[in-house]
Design an enzyme around this catalytic site. Structure first.
Site: not given
Ligand code: HEM
Ligand SMILES: *[C@@H]1O[C@H](CO)[C@@H](O)[C@H](O)[C@H]1NC(C)=O
Ligand SMILES: *[C@@H]1O[C@H](CO)[C@@H](O)[C@H](O)[C@H]1NC(C)=O
Ligand SMILES: *[C@@H]1O[C@H](CO)[C@@H](O)[C@H](O)[C@H]1NC(C)=O
Length: 328
Positions: A66, A70, A97, A197
């Site tokens: 992820r 980003h 972020n 995902h």
């Molecule tokens: C298509 C649009 C996408 C949206 C709207 C989206 C949105 C999100 C959101 C909201 C989360 C949850 C974050 C959290 O609650 O901590 C997430 C997690 C994640 N996203 Fe996406 N994402 C998108 C595309 C992608 C892409 C292109 C990748 C990588 C190629 C990706 C990789 C991941 C991964 C691996 C996680 C899990 C992170 C973790 O477990 O720490 N996402 N994403």
């Molecule tokens: C992401 O942003 C929040 C503030 O919006 C901050 O508190 C947090 O530490 C940030 N996360 C990382 C991994 O830097």
């Protein structure tokens, strides 16, 4: 190395102005062989660090993947997301972020330290992140591909640049497609990349609207899945609580994510939308049926993602420390 020098020369030569006018941005020539003579073992070094880190915690896998996404979508793949802030104003501090897990940052910092011991000042943090993102996928049973290298690290990292650049979990397929198309990523690429995902976690707050909001808040969940989610994420649950994004095989990089969408098990509206939308649904079905097709498309899309906004010449540097600009 060779390519970067060539780019640098273009800008310093007497004809720089003329040439720069003809080639508005010194086109980045990324290549899997970029460090062949300057740091031939870079991939093995990074892989070693990543493997150790994945053994310590699986979160390394989703966090690193992820982080790469980003980084590339905000200012290009230039490790700008890794810059530590001095006063909460760097990219990583943006509200958007979206709680990037620290294990992704830590993976890059550790890998950089090992690489610096062998080839000081040669390998960019952006390239290390690209290699690590490939490695975590391969280490969770996903595909392996040749990573292109030769990115420089960016010179700018601003929290204010994040807003509007990253997709949100409530986005519709058309808006997602437009956002990805702006980076030369097709619908097929978008569907494939969303397959990331298949691993990782999401905080309840990110989909509470869909879970508790009006029906119009998004496509419907499978009823049993919705019950399960409401149990894990009651209405006023702590913002720290997270659930697996792939409820079936959350630690395996596979195509189950796509089968989930067909069954109403897509966690975000943005996931489920890929199955609702007429343009992306056939791709979702294809990937659900055939994992090889998904892997092929994912590899291709990751290489394309890795080309977004690459810095060369004066627009970048090889950072000594991934978390700070060299001149600070
Ligand atoms: C298509 C649009 C996408 C949206 C709207 C989206 C949105 C999100 C959101 C909201 C989360 C949850 C974050 C959290 O609650 O901590 C997430 C997690 C994640 N996203 Fe996406 N994402 C998108 C595309 C992608 C892409 C292109 C990748 C990588 C190629 C990706 C990789 C991941 C991964 C691996 C996680 C899990 C992170 C973790 O477990 O720490 N996402 N994403
Ligand atoms: C992401 O942003 C929040 C503030 O919006 C901050 O508190 C947090 O530490 C940030 N996360 C990382 C991994 O830097
Ligand atoms: C966009 O992607 C296509 C293939 O998918 C590629 O041929 C083309 O060079 C890319 N364009 C840019 C500007 O990256
Ligand atoms: C899956 O797709 C690959 C590549 O296109 C193809 O070679 C293979 O036969 C397909 N497998 C199935 C079960 O359809």
């Amino acid at each position: 190395m060779e390519q970067r020098r060539r780019c640098g020369h273009l800008f310093t030569a007497a004809v720089a102005v003329l040439v720069a006018a003809m080639l508005p941005s010194c086109t980045a020539k990324l290549s899997p062989d970029y460090y062949r003579s300057t740091c031939p073992d870079v991939e093995a070094i990074v892989r070693g660090v990543v493997a150790k880190k994945v053994k310590e915690t699986f979160v390394t896998v989703p966090a690193t993947l992820r982080l790469f996404f980003h980084d590339c979508f905000v200012q290009g793949c230039d490790a700008s997301v890794i810059i530590a802030s001095r006063s909460n104003d760097a990219e990583k501090d943006a509200p958007d972020n979206l709680s990037l897990a620290g294990d992704g940052f830590d993976t890059v910092v550790r890998a950089k330290a090992e690489v610096e011991k062998r080839c000081p000042g040669v390998v960019s943090c952006a390239d290390i992140l690209a290699i690590a993102a490939r490695d975590v996928v391969a280490m969770s049973s996903g595909p392996h591909w040749a990573v292109e290298m030769g990115r420089l690290d960016g010179l700018v990292s601003k929290a204010g640049d994040v807003a509007g650049r990253l997709p949100g979990p409530d986005m519709r397929a058309k808006d997602l497609a437009a956002m990805f198309a702006a980076h030369n990523l097709t619908t097929r690429d978008t569907v494939a990349l969303s397959g990331a995902h298949t691993v990782g976690f999401a905080h309840c707050t990110r989909f509470a609207g869909r879970l508790y909001g009006p029906a119009a808040a998004g496509p419907a969940y499978d009823a049993a899945y919705a019950r399960q989610l409401r149990e894990a994420c009651p209405r006023d649950v702590s913002p720290d609580i997270a659930v697996n994004m792939d409820p079936i095989t959350s630690t395996v990089f596979d195509n189950v994510y796509y089968a989930n969408l067909a069954a109403g098990l897509g966690l975000f509206s943005s996931d489920q939308a890929l199955h609702v939308d007429g343009a992306s649904r056939p791709v979702v079905k294809e990937f659900a049926r055939n994992q090889t097709r998904f892997f092929e498309a994912f590899k291709k899309a990751m290489v394309k993602l890795g080309r977004v906004g690459v810095k060369t010449g004066r627009n970048g540097e090889v950072r000594k420390d991934c978390t700070v600009f060299n001149d600070s």
